[in-house]
Design a protein around this motif. Structure first.
Motif, mmCIF file in Angstrom:
data_model
loop_
_atom_site.group_PDB
_atom_site.id
_atom_site.type_symbol
_atom_site.label_atom_id
_atom_site.label_comp_id
_atom_site.label_asym_id
_atom_site.label_seq_id
_atom_site.Cartn_x
_atom_site.Cartn_y
_atom_site.Cartn_z
ATOM 1 N N ALA A 9 -89.117 -4.373 79.718
ATOM 2 C CA ALA A 9 -90.273 -5.173 79.667
ATOM 3 C C ALA A 9 -91.469 -4.429 80.410
ATOM 4 N N ARG A 10 -91.544 -4.173 81.366
ATOM 5 C CA ARG A 10 -92.797 -3.651 82.288
ATOM 6 C C ARG A 10 -93.209 -2.377 81.672
ATOM 7 N N LEU A 11 -92.430 -1.582 81.134
ATOM 8 C CA LEU A 11 -92.976 -0.402 80.492
ATOM 9 C C LEU A 11 -93.374 -0.874 79.047
ATOM 10 N N ILE A 12 -92.810 -1.360 78.293
ATOM 11 C CA ILE A 12 -93.460 -1.820 77.131
ATOM 12 C C ILE A 12 -94.902 -2.597 77.217
ATOM 13 N N GLY A 13 -94.902 -3.578 78.186
ATOM 14 C CA GLY A 13 -95.994 -4.329 78.797
ATOM 15 C C GLY A 13 -97.302 -3.359 78.913
ATOM 16 N N LYS A 14 -96.860 -2.242 79.696
ATOM 17 C CA LYS A 14 -98.099 -1.310 80.261
ATOM 18 C C LYS A 14 -98.616 -0.836 78.829
ATOM 19 N N HIS A 15 -97.888 -0.649 77.981
ATOM 20 C CA HIS A 15 -98.416 0.280 76.523
ATOM 21 C C HIS A 15 -98.837 -1.034 75.637
ATOM 22 N N LEU A 16 -98.391 -1.951 75.594
ATOM 23 C CA LEU A 16 -98.757 -3.181 74.690
ATOM 24 C C LEU A 16 -100.572 -3.539 75.291
ATOM 25 N N SER A 17 -100.759 -3.333 76.701
ATOM 26 C CA SER A 17 -102.047 -3.751 77.041
ATOM 27 C C SER A 17 -103.181 -2.628 76.178
ATOM 28 N N GLN A 18 -102.463 -1.457 76.089
ATOM 29 C CA GLN A 18 -103.404 -0.415 75.564
ATOM 30 C C GLN A 18 -103.614 -0.438 73.942
ATOM 31 N N HIS A 19 -102.458 -1.211 73.400
ATOM 32 C CA HIS A 19 -102.623 -0.929 71.916
ATOM 33 C C HIS A 19 -102.837 -2.191 71.170
ATOM 34 N N PRO B 282 -105.565 -6.677 76.328
ATOM 35 C CA PRO B 282 -105.597 -7.944 77.382
ATOM 36 C C PRO B 282 -104.631 -7.431 78.319
ATOM 37 N N LYS B 283 -104.519 -7.967 79.691
ATOM 38 C CA LYS B 283 -103.882 -7.751 80.753
ATOM 39 C C LYS B 283 -102.473 -8.150 80.409
ATOM 40 N N VAL B 284 -101.617 -7.358 80.609
ATOM 41 C CA VAL B 284 -100.139 -7.910 80.376
ATOM 42 C C VAL B 284 -99.341 -7.945 81.647
ATOM 43 N N VAL B 285 -98.795 -9.326 82.024
ATOM 44 C CA VAL B 285 -98.181 -9.288 82.998
ATOM 45 C C VAL B 285 -96.561 -9.831 82.826
ATOM 46 N N ILE B 286 -95.551 -9.369 83.655
ATOM 47 C CA ILE B 286 -94.243 -9.807 83.256
ATOM 48 C C ILE B 286 -93.827 -10.848 84.195
ATOM 49 N N LYS B 287 -92.986 -11.894 83.993
ATOM 50 C CA LYS B 287 -92.777 -13.021 84.592
ATOM 51 C C LYS B 287 -91.103 -13.103 84.320
ATOM 52 N N ASN B 288 -90.368 -12.873 85.489
ATOM 53 C CA ASN B 288 -89.137 -12.986 85.383
ATOM 54 C C ASN B 288 -88.876 -14.759 85.360
ATOM 55 N N PHE C 110 -100.851 -9.347 67.895
ATOM 56 C CA PHE C 110 -99.504 -8.982 68.604
ATOM 57 C C PHE C 110 -98.620 -8.003 67.798
ATOM 58 N N ARG C 111 -98.359 -8.353 66.641
ATOM 59 C CA ARG C 111 -97.465 -7.510 65.908
ATOM 60 C C ARG C 111 -97.866 -6.120 65.710
ATOM 61 N N LYS C 112 -99.120 -6.069 65.488
ATOM 62 C CA LYS C 112 -99.665 -4.708 65.176
ATOM 63 C C LYS C 112 -99.740 -3.845 66.422
ATOM 64 N N GLY C 113 -100.149 -4.439 67.494
ATOM 65 C CA GLY C 113 -100.238 -3.777 68.852
ATOM 66 C C GLY C 113 -98.832 -3.311 69.296
ATOM 67 N N PHE C 114 -97.747 -4.303 69.235
ATOM 68 C CA PHE C 114 -96.568 -3.877 69.633
ATOM 69 C C PHE C 114 -95.799 -2.682 68.775
ATOM 70 N N LEU C 115 -96.097 -2.597 67.533
ATOM 71 C CA LEU C 115 -95.585 -1.373 66.671
ATOM 72 C C LEU C 115 -96.427 -0.318 67.295
ATOM 73 N N ALA C 116 -97.548 -0.554 67.239
ATOM 74 C CA ALA C 116 -98.444 0.691 67.815
ATOM 75 C C ALA C 116 -97.947 1.380 69.141
ATOM 76 N N ALA C 117 -97.675 0.344 69.885
ATOM 77 C CA ALA C 117 -97.424 0.667 71.381
ATOM 78 C C ALA C 117 -95.890 1.457 71.297
ATOM 79 N N MET C 118 -95.143 0.820 70.622
ATOM 80 C CA MET C 118 -93.700 1.528 70.627
ATOM 81 C C MET C 118 -93.795 2.720 69.749
ATOM 82 N N ASN C 119 -94.625 3.164 69.032
ATOM 83 C CA ASN C 119 -94.534 4.250 68.126
ATOM 84 C C ASN C 119 -95.552 5.342 68.689
#
Lengths: 366, 681
Positions: free
Chosen positions: A53-63, A68-74, A304-313
């Protein structure tokens, strides 16, 4: 200052305000600009899922547009329900609080206390296919040493450790052993993979399972290399066409179907096999998902959907993932994720009845 | 091996590793000192920053922080009577009374010295025992863990204060609270009242903060005194270096408790929450000369503080050697190691031995540097003991409630904290010892889980014949004999002494106020009976432990009711009538102002649903200072603004906490102009 001057100033201000209101706002173009997205993770801070989650969050922020700032909350607890209920009932609709992590499709299927929602109520944003499962067993379960999964049927008895018979990974493994005719006994109560690994290492139980990357990073160096355990089979995931697909991390490790074929001489079938396939279909496929509250802002959803796919790819994510979690998890778009999320509702009634009966039987002390 | 030892040292002192180590240690001081934060939250906060760093600097940052939180957590334990982290719960029993006597500096001096010693000792054990400890660690399975938990429970006797019966009942209450939530083996919920919050076990931090902190804050608020009951000018001795001398004077106790800490750390499953209680219990049981435990005995500070730092080195042994993290903290560190490409296992003792030794050196350096720094800072910190109580209460209430919030971000945590605060107040005033409740709450789940697994694996009681189980069994018997003889000795001592003063607050569980105790005894009896009935329809395994505790608990609670009724009747004969008796009991317990104080907190909690936490805590601060503390509106508002700014700046902006969504937020957010950040409310 004369009255006409006041009037002019007033008219100028009014015109400027109207123009400002009519102009398209930058913030509307980028919903998340200047905002913080809190990703609620239903797992503990030391879990592999949180690392991901932290890893994806870091890239989500860029895509995601607006960066936006992305923070992880357990928010672990209540067998994931605490986090699910929070996002379902309390997350704002502007998409600033979303869920990431595993789900409880079995709980929804057979009933679970505290489940105050249906998964179809959530707004699905995307999914992640994380590493598949590996079953491993101590080599000393068999005189002369266990060499492969097929040998497991020769063992006089196998104690299999797990969290609870109500978790999919335990259920699937138990059903597989039933099908093979392995003489096993379930010992539930191990809180998480770490405790289970310790129990296998010190010989308290003889068999357990782990996600493929955790198996490679934690089981191989401490137990496989010195011959304490050997992998018996992997539990694949299911693709969109309904085919079982082996983990790309472990191309040489046999799947359960292959071991079954080797032992029984035919392909697996029957109610146990149907149950396994259904459990894999809705539980072991696209294991982690991002979802938001029911009425999530449409613009936020789209961005979000667009950014998520762009980040993961992105190449950067893949390189980071290889370095951090030692594998590259693959994304599933929201359509595929939604398909998996609702797959538990397509389970045939005879399979549901069988699973309920099986769980009830195995919840009693043996 | 010597080469690896030197290489490890050079790795730590190479730039930028040493810089990261000191940065981590600096953050660790801050995080340990704030109640409710602690090493795990610190690690979680720092972990993302280590992605992409080189392994040694990354581990230096994390270990620097994790190592020292159990040194700086002493500050809150001594100054406020609030455990800074879960590892310093027992420190409050004698640390806070020392602060009340104006001897906070002495407590700090002793605590920081033995913390450094314990930390270095644990690291040394980590270094020397890595290659040889494997058989011991691997021989510890669920049966041994169960017996170790039972050994921990025998400490109840030594933590019970004046009444063993009340101590036992408090422990039984703790065990029952530990059974709340999903049963581990079958995942069947127990005592959850249909709420999702109670599907899990009760979180430790809100319980501890409520049980210990709120009653102490209540005392400060109601009595309007500073933490030190002795004016500064009248305090004699008790400085930092007095404490340092104490640490050297009781060196043998420090060594014994460091050994306890190190070995409990090595054995996965028990962890830091329990080690301080075990060390404290050991100190109480092994001290013969002039014990004043619970009343400000420096040995009651030395024992837990040596152990809770020593545990860190011990806990790293199974983590690096076998990939078995014994606690959540080591699990996070293990994850960090894997992320850095360092795989735990035998390689850490061969190819990567220099990295293993660099971890050892990190613990050593961080412990020593922080202890020295804190010893020099302690004189300034100790001055808080002389600040008027009213100025301390609202600030600490903020820390207590935000500390409770950190773990779960659920209003259930605030309700738990406040409820346990009320329970803590009744227990304190009614002469019920609180430590057994916490000890049993921690151990309840461990005991049940390891017992069930032992029975399943062994398919019966065969596990009782395992050699280490038998050795621990002997230790349990010895401990019980020592505890019983100690209780008998104390009874004889008390019999020789005159009746204790009314309302004397010296020592945990030593107050006598049967009119306050009686309703609690009755409540416990009712609760145990209800718990037993409620458990009847559950699976055999799920109800086994709750029923086994509830029935004897109900009987013992009824016995406590009998003793309380007898004590009330005896007091009635000495007083002039029931009215006077009630008035005395109410005054002695400070019942009226206490009820008002809790009403303040209840209103604050309810206001949170409407205006959110940031504003409700600030509002509580302002109203408390203005109405209760009689401070001017200006000072009250200024203080409240400071509290609000701290919550927003630290908890929201830096820690990125998820706050409870209030009605005001949902209504106001859409109306706020774009330039006004929504995180302000």
């Amino acid at each position: 200052m004369k009255l006409s001057q006041y009037t002019n100033i007033f008219l100028f201000a009014l015109t400027a305000s109207v123009i400002a209101l009519l102009l398209p706002k930058d913030v509307e173009a980028q919903h998340y600009k200047g905002k913080t997205i809190t990703v609620v993770v239903g797992l503990g801070p030391s879990s592999g899922g949180t690392t991901l989650a932290r890893l994806i969050g870091k890239h989500l922020s860029q895509h995601i547009d607006g960066n936006p700032k992305v923070v992880i909350k357990n928010m672990p607890g209540g067998a994931l329900l605490k986090a699910h209920n929070f996002v379902h009932a309390k997350a704002p609709e502007d998409g600033t609080v979303v869920y990431y992590g595993p789900r409880q499709p079995l709980g929804e299927l057979i009933g679970m206390p505290g489940m105050n929602f249906k998964y179809k109520d959530f707004t699905v944003l995307g999914g992640v296919q994380v590493a598949d499962l590996v079953n491993y067993a101590r080599t000393d379960v068999l005189d002369g040493g266990l060499k492969s999964g097929a040998d497991l049927v020769k063992a006089p008895s196998v104690t299999f450790g797990g969290i609870s018979p109500r978790t999919i990974r335990v259920l699937v493994s138990m059903l597989q052993m039933e099908m093979l005719g392995v003489k096993y006994r379930l010992v539930p109560g191990y809180r998480g993979s770490g405790k289970l690994r310790a129990a296998v290492l010190n010989g308290e139980v003889q068999m357990g399972n782990d996600a493929a990357h955790a198996y490679l990073n934690r089981v191989v160096p401490t137990m496989v290399k010195n011959g304490t355990v050997t992998p018996v089979w992997q539990i694949p995931s299911m693709d969109a066409g309904g085919n079982l697909v082996k983990s790309p991390l472990l191309p040489d490790m046999p799947s359960f179907s292959e071991v079954y074929q080797q032992v029984k001489g035919s392909a697996p079938s029957g109610i146990e096999w149907e149950s396994i396939k259904n459990l894999v279909k809705f539980g072991q496929t696209v294991q982690h998902m991002f979802f938001g509250p029911t009425k999530m802002n449409e613009k936020a959803v789209a961005e979000f959907r667009k950014g998520f796919l762009a980040a993961m790819n992105s190449d950067a994510f893949k390189a980071d993932a290889k370095e951090t979690v030692k594998y590259v998890p693959s994304p599933a778009d929201h359509k595929r994720a939604s398909q998996v999320l609702s797959a538990n509702q397509e389970t045939p009634p005879e399979v549901v009845a069988y699973l309920k009966d099986f769980i009830a039987k195995n919840s009693k002390k043996k | 091996m010597i080469d690896a030892l030197i290489s490890g040292l050079l790795l730590v002192f190479a730039w930028p590793s040493i810089g990261y180590l000191l940065l981590g240690a600096l953050l660790g001081i801050w995080i340990g000192a704030i109640p409710g934060l602690g090493g795990i939250i610190g690690l979680v906060m720092l972990l993302p920053f280590t992605f992409g760093m080189e392994p040694v600097p990354a581990m230096a940052l994390l270990l620097g922080l994790w190592t020292v939180t159990t040194t700086s957590d002493t500050i809150a334990s001594v100054m406020l009577g609030i455990p800074g982290t879960a590892a310093s719960q027992a420190t409050i029993l004698d640390g806070y009374p020392l602060a009340q006597q104006g001897h906070a500096g002495r407590a700090f001096g002793a605590a920081f010295t033995v913390s450094a010693f314990g930390g270095v000792f644990g690291a040394a054990i980590l270094a020397v025992s890595l290659p040889i400890i494997a058989p011991l660690i691997l021989s510890f399975r669920s049966p041994e863990l169960f017996m170790l938990g039972m050994l921990g429970l025998t400490m109840v006797g030594t933590l019970s204060g004046a009444s063993v019966l009340k101590g036992l009942l408090a422990a039984m209450l703790g065990l029952m609270l530990g059974f709340i939530g999903m049963a581990e083996t079958i995942a069947e919920p127990r005592y959850h009242f249909g709420t999702v919050y109670l599907l899990d076990e009760l979180p430790l931090i809100p319980v501890v903060l409520g049980l210990f902190a709120l009653p102490e804050l209540l005392d400060l608020a109601v009595r309007n005194v500073s933490i030190s009951r002795v004016p500064k000018e009248q305090v004699k001795g008790g400085g930092i270096f007095h404490g340092v001398r104490d640490a050297f004077k009781y060196w043998w106790l420090a060594i014994r408790c460091s050994v306890i800490g190190t070995y409990i750390g090595m054995l996965p499953g028990l962890g830091a929450s329990i080690v301080d209680w075990v060390a404290y219990g050991h100190a109480v049981q092994s001290t013969k000369d002039n014990p004043r435990f619970g009343k400000g005995d420096i040995r009651g500070v030395i024992a837990p503080e040596a152990a809770n730092n020593a545990i860190k080195g011990g806990a790293l042994v199974p983590t690096v050697a076998f990939g078995i993290p014994g606690s959540l903290g080591t699990a996070i560190l293990l994850g960090a190691l894997v992320v850095q490409g360092v795989r735990p296992g035998p390689d850490m003792l061969t190819d990567n031995l220099h990295i293993t030794f660099s971890l050892v050196w990190m613990i050593v350096v961080a412990n020593i540097v922080v202890a020295i720094a804190l010893i020099f800072l302690a004189n300034q910190v100790a001055k808080i003991a002389f600040v008027p109580g009213h100025l301390i209460v609202p600030g600490v209430v903020t820390f207590v409630f935000m500390g409770s919030w950190l773990g779960g971000a659920s209003m259930g945590d605030w309700i738990t904290c406040l409820s346990m605060g009320i329970v803590g107040y009744v227990m304190k005033r009614g002469g019920w010892p609180r430590p057994p409740l916490i000890l049993a709450l921690i151990l309840g789940n461990i005991l049940e889980n390891s017992f069930q697994i032992s029975m399943r694996v062994g398919q019966g009681w065969g596990w009782l014949s395992r050699p280490i189980v038998l050795i621990i069994l002997v230790l349990i018997v010895v401990t019980l004999v020592v505890a019983i003889s100690g209780i008998a000795r104390n009874r004889q001592l008390r019999a020789r002494q005159t009746e204790p003063k009314e309302g004397s607050s010296e020592g945990e569980g030593n107050e006598r106020n049967p009119l306050i105790s009686l309703p609690f005894s009755l409540l416990l009896a009712t609760m145990f009976i209800w718990a037993a009935i409620e458990a009847q329809p559950w699976h055999e395994e799920v109800k086994q432990f709750p029923v086994a505790i509830a029935y004897p608990g109900a009987l013992l609670a009824l016995l406590a009711v009998y003793f309380d009724v007898r004590a009330v009747v005896a007091r009635r004969q000495l007083s002039e009538g029931w009215t006077q008796l009630f008035k005395q009991a109410v005054d002695q317990a400070m019942l009226r102002p206490s009820v008002i104080f809790f009403l303040y907190l209840i209103v604050m909690l309810l206001a949170t649903y409407v205006i959110g936490q940031k504003l409700s805590l600030a509002l509580f601060t302002a109203i408390y200072l203005w109405r209760w503390g009689n401070y001017s509106p200006g000072i009250s508002i200024l203080y409240a603004l400071g509290a609000w700014a701290f919550i927003v700046g630290f908890y929201d902006r830096i820690m990125n906490l998820l706050f409870h969504p209030s009605w005001l937020q949902s209504w106001l957010y859409p109306l706020l102009p774009e330039w006004l950040p929504s995180y302000l409310i």
